[in-house]
Design an enzyme around this catalytic site. Structure first.
Site, mmCIF file in Angstrom:
data_model
loop_
_atom_site.group_PDB
_atom_site.id
_atom_site.type_symbol
_atom_site.label_atom_id
_atom_site.label_comp_id
_atom_site.label_asym_id
_atom_site.label_seq_id
_atom_site.Cartn_x
_atom_site.Cartn_y
_atom_site.Cartn_z
ATOM 1 N N LYS A 250 0.835 -1.199 0.000
ATOM 2 C CA LYS A 250 0.000 0.000 0.000
ATOM 3 C C LYS A 250 0.869 1.248 0.000
ATOM 4 O O LYS A 250 0.610 2.206 -0.740
ATOM 5 C CB LYS A 250 -0.923 0.009 1.226
ATOM 6 C CG LYS A 250 -2.087 -0.956 1.078
ATOM 7 C CD LYS A 250 -2.801 -1.224 2.397
ATOM 8 C CE LYS A 250 -3.810 -2.350 2.211
ATOM 9 N NZ LYS A 250 -4.355 -2.877 3.453
ATOM 10 N N GLN B 287 -4.960 -1.472 9.568
ATOM 11 C CA GLN B 287 -4.814 -2.811 8.997
ATOM 12 C C GLN B 287 -5.425 -3.865 9.940
ATOM 13 O O GLN B 287 -5.103 -3.910 11.120
ATOM 14 C CB GLN B 287 -3.318 -3.104 8.771
ATOM 15 C CG GLN B 287 -3.033 -4.413 8.087
ATOM 16 C CD GLN B 287 -3.520 -4.452 6.644
ATOM 17 O OE1 GLN B 287 -3.344 -3.509 5.889
ATOM 18 N NE2 GLN B 287 -4.167 -5.551 6.274
ATOM 19 N N ASP C 62 -11.319 2.686 3.846
ATOM 20 C CA ASP C 62 -11.603 1.249 3.745
ATOM 21 C C ASP C 62 -13.118 1.020 3.623
ATOM 22 O O ASP C 62 -13.562 -0.094 3.355
ATOM 23 C CB ASP C 62 -11.081 0.559 5.022
ATOM 24 C CG ASP C 62 -10.265 -0.673 4.704
ATOM 25 O OD1 ASP C 62 -10.105 -0.985 3.510
ATOM 26 O OD2 ASP C 62 -9.799 -1.333 5.659
#
Ligand code: NDP
Length: 295
Positions: free
Chosen positions: A54, A98, A121
């Site tokens: 990422k 994460q 997200d």
């Protein structure tokens, strides 16, 4: 018949190129560099790889990348304090924590703490609610969960129109199945949501013009489940052991068999996976444009 391969890597590369152009336009017009903050708690090896990927891809499209690596025993209070700082930081347009998190941290509490407009997200209940309420034709001007958005983009690039098509989504998770179904409903598909309690899944599947498999069971969707010419999006990522002791990644669809029947199909790996990170960058640049009140 041999299905057309839907090359997720190529689609993701093309999307990243469009994002890079968008980032450059935002810099030129408003002097704003979109920033993505990624928070990693602990040292899970798979998560470390994801976070590195990422970070690289964020920089490659011209955005700023902020990595926050916290010790595995970080307290919830400390993590929430960091999220509050990132929420308030004008250089940060997107925040991703994460997952999975170590046991002392409750994912829902952490996700709830993120400013919904920075929740790139797309997991905050506010964004899930925005998606649930989006009618056909409404803009997706909020972050949408990345893997489902990637599935939609692949379908839109593959089919001339989704309107009126019969779609089955196998799997009803908050992360994948539910948002995929909502996105397809918004595209005017007739959507069947299947799960572990569905009866005669094979027959339900055989009616579908679009099959999205998000289950986590290697090769569960057989070739004889697929309607000839259907478009198959295989979200599953399963590591299976080979006779020689090595392992390999396979999807939820029996790829070799489905290839003979489907009209188009995503491979695993190289299908939906690459789109997920690209959609994270897409959500971040969109969040940055939204902040300056444009587009
Ligand atoms: P979950 O475990 O959260 O959900 C799995 C879903 O599959 C559940 O709704 C479950 O039903 C359903 N299911 C389980 N067994 C069956 C069955 N025999 N028949 C029909 N439905 C069944 O998984 P996720 O949604 O998080 O992920 C699904 C897959 O996608 C995994 O392989 C995961 O690794 C992969 N994935 C890939 C991503 C990518 O970037 N490509 C990103 C995210 C996930 P029930 O609700 O009844 O239990």
């Amino acid at each position: 018949m041999t299905a057309r391969l839907i090359d997720g890597k190529a689609h993701a590369e093309a999307l990243r190129a469009r994002i890079a152009t968008d980032v450059a336009a935002l810099k030129a017009s408003h002097g704003v560099v979109p920033g993505l903050a990624v928070v990693l708690v602990g040292e899970d090896p798979a998560s470390q790889v994801y976070v590195r990927t990422k970070g690289h891809q964020t920089l490659d499209v011209g955005m700023a990348s902020f990595e926050h690596k916290l010790a595995a025993d970080t307290s919830e209070a400390d993590l929430l304090a960091l999220i509050a700082r990132l929420n308030a930081d004008p250089a940060v347009h997107g925040i991703l924590v994460q997952l999975p998190l170590p046991g002392q941290l409750t994912p829902n509490t952490v996700i709830l703490a993120i400013d919904p407009d920075k929740d790139v997200d797309g997991l905050h209940p506010v964004n899930a609610g925005r998606l649930a309420q989006a009618a056909p034709g409404d803009p997706l001007d909020f972050p949408v969960s990345c893997t489902p958005l990637g599935c939609l983009m692949l379908l839109q690039d593959t089919l001339p129109s989704l309107r009126g098509l019969d779609a089955i989504v196998i799997g009803r998770s908050v992360l994948v199945g539910k948002p995929v179904a909502q996105l397809l409903l918004r595209e005017d598909c007739t959507v069947t949501m299947a799960h572990s309690r569905s009866r005669d899944l094979a027959a339900l599947c055989r009616r579908a013009d679009i099959v999205v498999a998000a289950v986590g069971r290697p090769g569960m969707v057989g070739g004889d489940w697929i309607k000839p010419g259907a478009t198959v999006i295989d979200v599953g990522i399963n590591r299976v052991a080979l006779p020689d002791g090595k392992t390999r990644l396979v999807g939820d669809v029996d790829f070799a068999a489905a290839l003979e029947v489907a009209g188009a199909i995503t491979p695993v790996p190289g299908g939906v996976g690459p789109m997920t990170v690209a959609c994270l960058l897409h959500n971040t640049v969109r969040a940055a444009w939204k902040r300056v009140g444009a587009k």
